[in-house]
Design a protein around this motif. Structure first.
Motif, PDB file in Angstrom:
ATOM      1  N   VAL A  92       1.190  -1.259   0.094  1.00 36.33           N
ATOM      2  CA  VAL A  92      -0.253  -0.392  -0.036  1.00 36.33           C
ATOM      3  C   VAL A  92       0.742   1.305  -0.011  1.00 36.33           C
ATOM      4  CG1 VAL A  92      -1.835   1.310   1.593  1.00 36.33           C
ATOM      5  CG2 VAL A  92      -1.749  -1.077   1.254  1.00 36.33           C
ATOM      6  N   GLY A  93       2.066   1.489   0.733  1.00 36.59           N
ATOM      7  CA  GLY A  93       2.978   1.997   1.022  1.00 36.59           C
ATOM      8  C   GLY A  93       3.305   2.809  -0.562  1.00 36.59           C
ATOM      9  N   LEU A  94       4.393   1.607  -1.318  1.00 37.74           N
ATOM     10  CA  LEU A  94       4.802   1.778  -2.294  1.00 37.74           C
ATOM     11  C   LEU A  94       4.168   2.409  -3.543  1.00 37.74           C
ATOM     12  CD1 LEU A  94       6.781  -1.775  -2.558  1.00 37.74           C
ATOM     13  CD2 LEU A  94       7.847   1.208  -2.392  1.00 37.74           C
ATOM     14  N   GLN A  95       2.669   1.400  -3.540  1.00 37.35           N
ATOM     15  CA  GLN A  95       1.571   1.671  -4.359  1.00 37.35           C
ATOM     16  C   GLN A  95       1.232   3.492  -4.419  1.00 37.35           C
ATOM     17  OE1 GLN A  95      -1.468  -0.769  -5.327  1.00 37.35           O
ATOM     18  NE2 GLN A  95      -2.549   0.897  -6.765  1.00 37.35           N
ATOM     19  N   PHE A  96       1.326   4.255  -3.087  1.00 39.84           N
ATOM     20  CA  PHE A  96       0.946   5.809  -2.924  1.00 39.84           C
ATOM     21  C   PHE A  96       2.379   6.384  -3.500  1.00 39.84           C
ATOM     22  CE2 PHE A  96       1.125   8.724   0.173  1.00 39.84           C
ATOM     23  CZ  PHE A  96       0.801   9.758  -0.249  1.00 39.84           C
ATOM     24  N   LEU A  97       3.280   5.747  -3.152  1.00 39.93           N
ATOM     25  CA  LEU A  97       4.344   7.294  -3.242  1.00 39.93           C
ATOM     26  C   LEU A  97       4.169   6.947  -5.018  1.00 39.93           C
ATOM     27  CD1 LEU A  97       7.580   6.016  -1.311  1.00 39.93           C
ATOM     28  CD2 LEU A  97       6.117   7.323  -0.806  1.00 39.93           C
ATOM     29  N   LEU A  98       3.553   5.700  -6.066  1.00 36.11           N
ATOM     30  CA  LEU A  98       4.361   5.795  -6.667  1.00 36.11           C
ATOM     31  C   LEU A  98       2.939   6.518  -7.225  1.00 36.11           C
ATOM     32  CD1 LEU A  98       4.781   3.621  -9.162  1.00 36.11           C
ATOM     33  CD2 LEU A  98       3.564   2.771  -9.300  1.00 36.11           C
ATOM     34  N   LEU A  99       2.090   6.385  -6.406  1.00 39.34           N
ATOM     35  CA  LEU A  99       1.058   7.153  -8.041  1.00 39.34           C
ATOM     36  C   LEU A  99       0.870   8.450  -7.420  1.00 39.34           C
ATOM     37  CD1 LEU A  99      -2.566   5.132  -6.317  1.00 39.34           C
ATOM     38  CD2 LEU A  99      -1.169   5.240  -8.907  1.00 39.34           C
ATOM     39  N   VAL A 100       1.504   9.453  -6.733  1.00 37.44           N
ATOM     40  CA  VAL A 100       1.622  10.450  -5.893  1.00 37.44           C
ATOM     41  C   VAL A 100       2.837  11.047  -7.167  1.00 37.44           C
ATOM     42  CG1 VAL A 100       2.859  12.363  -4.360  1.00 37.44           C
ATOM     43  CG2 VAL A 100       1.195  10.212  -3.536  1.00 37.44           C
ATOM     44  N   GLY A 101       3.872  10.313  -6.948  1.00 33.05           N
ATOM     45  CA  GLY A 101       5.157  11.108  -7.335  1.00 33.05           C
ATOM     46  C   GLY A 101       4.314  11.090  -9.934  1.00 33.05           C
TER      47      GLY A 101
ATOM     48  N   VAL B 220      11.198  12.786  -9.263  1.00 35.62           N
ATOM     49  CA  VAL B 220      11.113  13.473 -10.516  1.00 35.62           C
ATOM     50  C   VAL B 220       9.284  14.266 -10.149  1.00 35.62           C
ATOM     51  CG1 VAL B 220      10.533  13.036 -12.751  1.00 35.62           C
ATOM     52  CG2 VAL B 220      12.566  11.942 -11.836  1.00 35.62           C
ATOM     53  N   GLY B 221       8.639  13.808  -9.722  1.00 40.50           N
ATOM     54  CA  GLY B 221       7.918  14.281  -9.732  1.00 40.50           C
ATOM     55  C   GLY B 221       7.216  15.561  -8.958  1.00 40.50           C
ATOM     56  N   PHE B 222       8.306  15.803  -7.589  1.00 43.34           N
ATOM     57  CA  PHE B 222       8.058  16.709  -6.645  1.00 43.34           C
ATOM     58  C   PHE B 222       9.459  17.720  -7.803  1.00 43.34           C
ATOM     59  CE2 PHE B 222       6.941  14.752  -3.180  1.00 43.34           C
ATOM     60  CZ  PHE B 222       6.061  15.067  -2.614  1.00 43.34           C
ATOM     61  N   TRP B 223      10.175  17.540  -8.308  1.00 42.23           N
ATOM     62  CA  TRP B 223      10.909  18.136  -9.269  1.00 42.23           C
ATOM     63  C   TRP B 223      10.149  18.748 -10.430  1.00 42.23           C
ATOM     64  CZ3 TRP B 223      12.823  18.083 -14.407  1.00 42.23           C
ATOM     65  CH2 TRP B 223      13.785  18.894 -15.126  1.00 42.23           C
ATOM     66  N   THR B 224       9.665  18.193 -10.925  1.00 49.25           N
ATOM     67  CA  THR B 224       9.094  18.516 -12.262  1.00 49.25           C
ATOM     68  C   THR B 224       6.991  19.197 -11.754  1.00 49.25           C
ATOM     69  OG1 THR B 224       9.090  16.404 -13.235  1.00 49.25           O
ATOM     70  CG2 THR B 224       6.968  17.611 -14.466  1.00 49.25           C
ATOM     71  N   PHE B 225       6.920  19.296 -10.674  1.00 42.71           N
ATOM     72  CA  PHE B 225       5.997  20.049 -10.454  1.00 42.71           C
ATOM     73  C   PHE B 225       6.632  21.375  -9.709  1.00 42.71           C
ATOM     74  CE2 PHE B 225       3.051  21.509  -7.552  1.00 42.71           C
ATOM     75  CZ  PHE B 225       1.691  21.208  -8.279  1.00 42.71           C
ATOM     76  N   SER B 226       7.370  21.300  -9.247  1.00 37.44           N
ATOM     77  CA  SER B 226       8.283  22.488  -8.712  1.00 37.44           C
ATOM     78  C   SER B 226       8.472  23.374  -9.753  1.00 37.44           C
ATOM     79  CB  SER B 226       9.545  22.685  -7.789  1.00 37.44           C
ATOM     80  OG  SER B 226      10.398  21.611  -8.673  1.00 37.44           O
ATOM     81  N   ARG B 227       9.160  22.757 -11.334  1.00 33.92           N
ATOM     82  CA  ARG B 227      10.214  23.582 -12.363  1.00 33.92           C
ATOM     83  C   ARG B 227       8.378  24.131 -13.386  1.00 33.92           C
ATOM     84  NH1 ARG B 227      14.964  22.493 -13.951  1.00 33.92           N
ATOM     85  NH2 ARG B 227      13.897  24.072 -15.565  1.00 33.92           N
TER      86      ARG B 227
END
Length: 264
Positions: free
Chosen positions: A153-162, A248-255
């Protein structure tokens, strides 16, 4: 990235309120409400069970009991596809609030993942019911690997957020992305071990499919339910891919955040 995660965490109460709002609105518009959360995967599992059991002989492609195998995969897939679809359009649908509030804008994406995750958790009793049924029938033997379920569950949450943090801003800048995502999800469903086990795939294709992060996640979900143990190689790939998508998700979102605000 750390600052952004901290900012989201500090607004966790507001995030919880937004998740409650989403769930309340979603169920208030439906006559059956929560029932659809379990009815849809149940019906799909029934269809695939008939097709693969009586036509394609499921014993060749997956562990048994096959219906339980299907259900465990389809429930997880429902969370995956629902979260990807919702996060893709999360900034567009809430454009006014995204512009006018001082919330970390990642909140609007993460709320979709959590809301679909809550629906996934609420659907688990139906899976537990079938586990109990097959236990009584003597067709399932549970083992300690069942304790690894929360890790999945934790891994899927991280994957989906990213994934959501990548797709949401790109969709604002290129609205065709919603159609691309829908097509991608159709292909990705058959490239994921929802209907079949990775062990049944030809060696040439397995070398490519091993990079699918859902392999390890589904292995963690199923490890304690079937004779086949958790594949730690697949789990390792899932951990690496999930962490990569988060970064990559947080980096892309911030850019792209500034460009997004100008567009909406």
């Amino acid at each position: 990235m750390i600052k952004r995660i901290t900012a989201v965490w500090q607004r966790r109460e507001i995030l919880g309120t937004l998740v409650q709002r989403d769930l309340r609105v979603r169920y208030s518009r439906s006559v059956l409400g929560y029932v659809w959360t379990v009815l849809d995967p149940l019906l799909m599992a029934s269809v695939y069970f008939v097709v693969f059991t009586f036509i394609f002989k499921a014993g060749r492609v997956a562990d048994t009991p096959y219906f339980l195998y299907l259900l465990s995969g389809l429930l997880a897939w429902q969370w995956f596809t629902g979260a990807v679809t919702d996060t893709t359009k999360s900034l567009i649908q809430e454009a006014r609030l995204v512009r006018s509030t001082n919330l970390p804008r990642e909140v609007w994406v993460i709320r979709c993942v959590i809301a679909k995750g809550v629906e996934y958790v609420l659907s688990l009793p139906i899976l537990v019911g079938f586990v109990i049924y097959y236990l009584v029938k003597g067709r399932v033997d549970l083992d300690w690997e069942l304790l690894l379920f929360p890790l999945g569950v934790g891994l899927q949450f991280l994957l989906l957020v990213g994934l959501g943090l990548i797709l949401a801003p790109i969709t604002v800048l290129a609205t065709d992305m919603q159609r691309v995502v829908r097509i991608f999800l159709r292909f990705f469903f058959y490239l994921s071990p929802v209907l079949y086990g990775l062990h049944s795939v030809p060696d040439q294709l397995r070398a490519v499919l091993v990079l699918n992060p859902l392999n390890g996640i589904l292995s963690l979900y199923r490890g304690g339910l079937f004779e086949r143990s958790v594949s730690w190689v697949d789990v390792g790939v899932s951990v690496a891919m999930s962490l990569l998508f988060i970064v990559v998700g947080f980096w892309t979102f911030s850019r792209l955040e500034r460009s997004v605000l100008k567009e909406i």
